[in-house]
Design an enzyme around this catalytic site. Structure first.
Site, PDB file in Angstrom:
ATOM      1  N   LYS A 177       0.833  -1.211   0.000  1.00 37.21           N
ATOM      2  CA  LYS A 177       0.000   0.000   0.000  1.00 37.21           C
ATOM      3  C   LYS A 177       0.870   1.265   0.000  1.00 37.21           C
ATOM      4  CE  LYS A 177      -2.366  -1.076   3.819  1.00 37.21           C
ATOM      5  NZ  LYS A 177      -1.819  -2.396   4.224  1.00 37.21           N
ATOM      6  N   ARG A 236      11.534  -1.093  11.342  1.00 39.22           N
ATOM      7  CA  ARG A 236      10.157  -0.877  11.823  1.00 39.22           C
ATOM      8  C   ARG A 236       9.813  -1.907  12.902  1.00 39.22           C
ATOM      9  NH1 ARG A 236       4.626  -0.172   8.245  1.00 39.22           N
ATOM     10  NH2 ARG A 236       3.334  -1.209   9.803  1.00 39.22           N
TER      11      ARG A 236
HETATM   12  P1  AMP Z   1       0.166   0.323   8.943  1.00 33.86           P
HETATM   13  O1  AMP Z   1       1.346   1.226   8.829  1.00 33.86           O
HETATM   14  O2  AMP Z   1      -1.005   0.786   8.120  1.00 33.86           O
HETATM   15  O3  AMP Z   1       0.515  -1.125   8.686  1.00 33.86           O
HETATM   16  O4  AMP Z   1      -0.337   0.395  10.465  1.00 33.86           O
HETATM   17  C1  AMP Z   1       0.487  -0.015  11.539  1.00 33.86           C
HETATM   18  C2  AMP Z   1      -0.352  -0.237  12.783  1.00 33.86           C
HETATM   19  O5  AMP Z   1      -1.007   0.982  13.149  1.00 33.86           O
HETATM   20  C3  AMP Z   1      -1.462  -1.255  12.651  1.00 33.86           C
HETATM   21  O6  AMP Z   1      -1.005  -2.597  12.871  1.00 33.86           O
HETATM   22  C4  AMP Z   1      -2.429  -0.802  13.751  1.00 33.86           C
HETATM   23  O7  AMP Z   1      -1.972  -1.187  15.028  1.00 33.86           O
HETATM   24  C5  AMP Z   1      -2.315   0.712  13.661  1.00 33.86           C
HETATM   25  N1  AMP Z   1      -3.311   1.288  12.713  1.00 33.86           N
HETATM   26  C6  AMP Z   1      -3.036   1.934  11.535  1.00 33.86           C
HETATM   27  N2  AMP Z   1      -4.171   2.301  10.921  1.00 33.86           N
HETATM   28  C7  AMP Z   1      -5.195   1.866  11.709  1.00 33.86           C
HETATM   29  C8  AMP Z   1      -6.612   1.911  11.606  1.00 33.86           C
HETATM   30  N3  AMP Z   1      -7.220   2.459  10.548  1.00 33.86           N
HETATM   31  N4  AMP Z   1      -7.338   1.356  12.621  1.00 33.86           N
HETATM   32  C9  AMP Z   1      -6.750   0.799  13.686  1.00 33.86           C
HETATM   33  N5  AMP Z   1      -5.420   0.695  13.834  1.00 33.86           N
HETATM   34  C10 AMP Z   1      -4.637   1.236  12.869  1.00 33.86           C
END
Ligand code: AMP
Length: 193
Positions: A14, A136
Site C-alpha cells: 500500500k 520498523r
Molecule cells: P500500517 O502502517 O497501516 O501497517 O499500520 C500499523 C499499525 O497501526 C497497525 O497494525 C495498527 O496497530 C495501527 N493502525 C493503523 N491504521 C489503523 C486503523 N485504521 N485502525 C486501527 N489501527 C490502525
C-alpha cells in the site's frame, strides 16, 4: 477530485503504490500508520496509547482512530482539494461507515477502492525484509502473525463491503511495482470526477 482507498493486508504494498499515486495524480496521502508512528516518535499522549496497540499487532479502537482521521482531514483542507489516498484506513466496517459520513459532510465520497491481493507467504517475506531494512518495530514475526490474524478477522470483511458498493477493484499485488501501478492506473483513470 479522486478519493482512493488503497486496501490490502499488511505487507501488500500500500505504501509503495501510494507513492506512485501521489506523483501521478497529485493526491494527498494519508497513512494512518504513519500518523501514529509520528506521534510515537514525538512521544505524544496519542503516541503512547497507539504504541500499546501497535506493538501487539492490534488495531487502535475505532472511536479513537476515527477522531484521529477527522482531525488529519480538517488540518489539511487545501491539500486534500484534488483528492486523498487513504492508506491503512478504513480497517473495520465502522471505520468505513465513518469515512463515508466524513466525506459526505465535506461534499465528497470514496470514488474507488484498490485492493492489492498478495499471497500470505509473500506478505510475511516482505514484512520480515522491511523490518531488516527499516527497523520498523512491528515487523517482527510474532507481531506480523497477529497483524495477519487481525487483518483476516476484522479488515478483510471490508472487501465484500466495497464489492457490494460497486467500488472494489482487485489488483494482483505480486510482481513488479511498475506492472502493479499500471494495473491500478487502468482502474482509476475512469473514476475521477
Ligand atoms: P500500517 O502502517 O497501516 O501497517 O499500520 C500499523 C499499525 O497501526 C497497525 O497494525 C495498527 O496497530 C495501527 N493502525 C493503523 N491504521 C489503523 C486503523 N485504521 N485502525 C486501527 N489501527 C490502525
Amino acid at each position: 477530485m479522486l478519493n482512493v482507498v488503497i486496501f490490502g493486508a499488511p505487507g501488500s504494498g500500500k505504501g509503495t503504490q501510494s507513492e506512485r499515486l501521489i506523483d501521478h495524480y497529485g493526491l494527498h496521502h494519508i497513512s494512518t500508520g504513519e500518523v501514529l508512528r509520528s506521534h510515537i516518535a514525538r512521544g505524544t499522549e496519542l503516541g503512547r496509547i497507539a504504541d500499546s496497540y501497535i506493538s501487539k499487532g492490534q488495531l487502535i479502537p475505532d472511536d479513537l482512530m476515527i477522531r484521529v482521521l477527522a482531525s488529519v482531514l480538517d488540518d489539511n483542507p487545501e491539500k486534500t482539494a484534488k483528492g486523498v489516498i487513504f492508506d491503512g484506513f478504513p480497517r473495520t466496517i465502522p471505520q468505513a461507515e465513518a469515512l463515508n459520513k466524513m466525506l459526505e459532510e465535506r461534499g465528497s465520497r470514496v470514488h474507488a477502492v484498490i485492493g492489492l491481493e498478495v499471497p500470505e507467504n509473500e506478505l510475511v517475506r516482505r514484512m520480515i525484509q522491511r523490518g531488516k531494512d527499516t527497523g520498523r518495530a512491528d515487523d517482527n514475526l510474532d507481531t506480523i502473525t497477529n497483524r495477519l490474524k487481525v487483518y483476516h478477522d476484522q479488515t478483510s470483511p471490508l472487501r465484500d463491503y466495497y464489492v457490494q458498493a460497486g467500488k472494489y477493484h482487485a489488483v494482483d499485488g505480486s510482481g513488479s511495482v511498475d506492472r502493479i501501478f499500471s494495473d491500478i492506473r487502468s482502474h482509476l483513470d475512469n473514476n475521477a470526477e
